[in-house]
Design a protein around this motif. Structure first.
Motif, PDB file in Angstrom:
ATOM      1  N   UNK A   1       0.845  -1.187   0.000  1.00 47.99           N
ATOM      2  CA  UNK A   1       0.000   0.000   0.000  1.00 47.99           C
ATOM      3  C   UNK A   1       0.885   1.242   0.000  1.00 47.99           C
ATOM      4  N   UNK A   2       0.633   2.135  -0.921  1.00 42.87           N
ATOM      5  CA  UNK A   2       1.339   3.421  -0.952  1.00 42.87           C
ATOM      6  C   UNK A   2       0.335   4.540  -0.765  1.00 42.87           C
ATOM      7  N   UNK A   3       0.751   5.532   0.020  1.00 43.20           N
ATOM      8  CA  UNK A   3      -0.122   6.658   0.327  1.00 43.20           C
ATOM      9  C   UNK A   3       0.526   7.937  -0.176  1.00 43.20           C
ATOM     10  N   UNK A   4      -0.250   8.751  -0.880  1.00 39.31           N
ATOM     11  CA  UNK A   4       0.248  10.007  -1.420  1.00 39.31           C
ATOM     12  C   UNK A   4      -0.600  11.142  -0.872  1.00 39.31           C
ATOM     13  N   UNK A   5      -0.004  11.934   0.026  1.00 42.36           N
ATOM     14  CA  UNK A   5      -0.720  13.053   0.628  1.00 42.36           C
ATOM     15  C   UNK A   5      -0.448  14.337  -0.137  1.00 42.36           C
ATOM     16  N   UNK A   6      -1.444  15.199  -0.173  1.00 37.97           N
ATOM     17  CA  UNK A   6      -1.303  16.490  -0.848  1.00 37.97           C
ATOM     18  C   UNK A   6      -2.265  17.485  -0.229  1.00 37.97           C
ATOM     19  N   UNK A   7      -2.089  18.758  -0.585  1.00 35.84           N
ATOM     20  CA  UNK A   7      -3.032  19.784  -0.163  1.00 35.84           C
ATOM     21  C   UNK A   7      -2.533  20.731   0.908  1.00 35.84           C
ATOM     22  N   UNK A   8      -1.344  20.501   1.429  1.00 37.89           N
ATOM     23  CA  UNK A   8      -0.815  21.397   2.437  1.00 37.89           C
ATOM     24  C   UNK A   8      -0.419  22.744   1.850  1.00 37.89           C
ATOM     25  N   UNK A   9      -0.059  23.655   2.734  1.00 38.37           N
ATOM     26  CA  UNK A   9       0.370  24.960   2.267  1.00 38.37           C
ATOM     27  C   UNK A   9       0.401  25.971   3.391  1.00 38.37           C
ATOM     28  N   UNK A  10       0.555  27.224   2.989  1.00 37.35           N
ATOM     29  CA  UNK A  10       0.581  28.345   3.932  1.00 37.35           C
ATOM     30  C   UNK A  10      -0.788  29.024   3.903  1.00 37.35           C
ATOM     31  N   UNK A  11      -1.362  29.224   5.079  1.00 36.39           N
ATOM     32  CA  UNK A  11      -2.678  29.841   5.168  1.00 36.39           C
ATOM     33  C   UNK A  11      -2.705  30.764   6.380  1.00 36.39           C
ATOM     34  N   UNK A  12      -3.492  31.813   6.288  1.00 32.30           N
ATOM     35  CA  UNK A  12      -3.625  32.732   7.409  1.00 32.30           C
ATOM     36  C   UNK A  12      -4.543  32.156   8.481  1.00 32.30           C
ATOM     37  N   UNK A  13      -4.377  32.592   9.713  1.00 29.79           N
ATOM     38  CA  UNK A  13      -5.303  32.157  10.772  1.00 29.79           C
ATOM     39  C   UNK A  13      -6.745  32.419  10.364  1.00 29.79           C
ATOM     40  N   UNK A  14      -7.594  31.428  10.636  1.00 33.49           N
ATOM     41  CA  UNK A  14      -8.988  31.507  10.227  1.00 33.49           C
ATOM     42  C   UNK A  14      -9.258  30.941   8.858  1.00 33.49           C
ATOM     43  N   UNK A  15      -8.217  30.625   8.134  1.00 33.40           N
ATOM     44  CA  UNK A  15      -8.371  30.091   6.786  1.00 33.40           C
ATOM     45  C   UNK A  15      -8.674  28.607   6.778  1.00 33.40           C
ATOM     46  N   UNK A  16      -8.752  28.068   5.559  1.00 35.87           N
ATOM     47  CA  UNK A  16      -9.115  26.662   5.375  1.00 35.87           C
ATOM     48  C   UNK A  16      -8.158  25.976   4.401  1.00 35.87           C
ATOM     49  N   UNK A  17      -8.033  24.679   4.568  1.00 35.41           N
ATOM     50  CA  UNK A  17      -7.300  23.828   3.642  1.00 35.41           C
ATOM     51  C   UNK A  17      -8.003  22.481   3.583  1.00 35.41           C
ATOM     52  N   UNK A  18      -7.818  21.788   2.475  1.00 35.70           N
ATOM     53  CA  UNK A  18      -8.293  20.414   2.395  1.00 35.70           C
ATOM     54  C   UNK A  18      -7.128  19.520   1.996  1.00 35.70           C
ATOM     55  N   UNK A  19      -6.812  18.584   2.861  1.00 35.41           N
ATOM     56  CA  UNK A  19      -5.777  17.599   2.565  1.00 35.41           C
ATOM     57  C   UNK A  19      -6.417  16.375   1.917  1.00 35.41           C
ATOM     58  N   UNK A  20      -5.663  15.775   1.016  1.00 35.35           N
ATOM     59  CA  UNK A  20      -6.091  14.543   0.363  1.00 35.35           C
ATOM     60  C   UNK A  20      -5.017  13.490   0.526  1.00 35.35           C
ATOM     61  N   UNK A  21      -5.447  12.240   0.597  1.00 34.80           N
ATOM     62  CA  UNK A  21      -4.502  11.127   0.665  1.00 34.80           C
ATOM     63  C   UNK A  21      -5.029  10.023  -0.238  1.00 34.80           C
ATOM     64  N   UNK A  22      -4.312   9.775  -1.309  1.00 31.89           N
ATOM     65  CA  UNK A  22      -4.696   8.743  -2.253  1.00 31.89           C
ATOM     66  C   UNK A  22      -3.918   7.466  -1.949  1.00 31.89           C
ATOM     67  N   UNK A  23      -4.638   6.369  -1.899  1.00 32.39           N
ATOM     68  CA  UNK A  23      -4.027   5.079  -1.574  1.00 32.39           C
ATOM     69  C   UNK A  23      -3.994   4.173  -2.789  1.00 32.39           C
ATOM     70  N   UNK A  24      -2.903   3.455  -2.916  1.00 34.67           N
ATOM     71  CA  UNK A  24      -2.808   2.452  -3.978  1.00 34.67           C
ATOM     72  C   UNK A  24      -3.318   1.129  -3.448  1.00 34.67           C
ATOM     73  N   UNK A  25      -3.455   0.185  -4.309  1.00 40.49           N
ATOM     74  CA  UNK A  25      -3.838  -1.147  -3.881  1.00 40.49           C
ATOM     75  C   UNK A  25      -5.338  -1.372  -3.844  1.00 40.49           C
ATOM     76  N   UNK A  26      -5.681  -2.606  -3.593  1.00 42.47           N
ATOM     77  CA  UNK A  26      -7.093  -2.986  -3.552  1.00 42.47           C
ATOM     78  C   UNK A  26      -7.615  -2.924  -2.126  1.00 42.47           C
TER      79      UNK A  26
END
Length: 113
Positions: A1-26
């Motif tokens: 199983x391999x996991x690929x995370x994305x979506x991080x970054x720099x944001x101001x207080x009060x802001x929003x982000x959405x992280x994603x993690x895609x998994x390989x395999x069945x």
């Protein structure tokens, strides 16, 4: 199983982000998925988890601000983070448990003005 995370970054207080993690395999639908984070000089801590049956748990300090979800058709787990605070700054890691534990590479989240 391999996991690929994305979506991080720099944001101001009060802001929003959405992280994603895609998994390989069945059998992604059988995975218990979680997001952890590790701030500089601190231990890695559990932020949110979602089981294969959909049971969700959150760290107390993120309740009401973070939302974990999963899309089994896309083999992906998400972490929606709203009303971010400077203390949320950390490297966020995706974790999968299915017979063994697997980790993604981490994605940096920085909350700063």
């Amino acid at each position: 199983v391999q996991l690929q995370a994305s979506g991080g970054g720099l944001v101001q207080p009060g802001g929003s982000l959405r992280l994603s993690c895609a998994a390989s395999g069945r059998d992604f639908s059988n995975f218990h998925m979680a997001w952890y984070r590790q701030a500089p000089g601190k231990q890695r801590e559990l932020v949110a988890s979602i089981t294969s049956s959909g049971t969700i748990n959150y760290k107390d300090s993120v309740k009401g601000r973070f939302t974990i979800s999963r899309d089994n058709a896309k083999n992906t787990v998400y972490l929606r983070m709203d009303n971010l605070k400077p203390e949320d700054t950390a490297v966020y890691y995706c974790n999968a448990v299915y017979c063994a534990a697997y980790w993604g590479q981490g994605t940096q989240v920085t909350v700063s003005s």
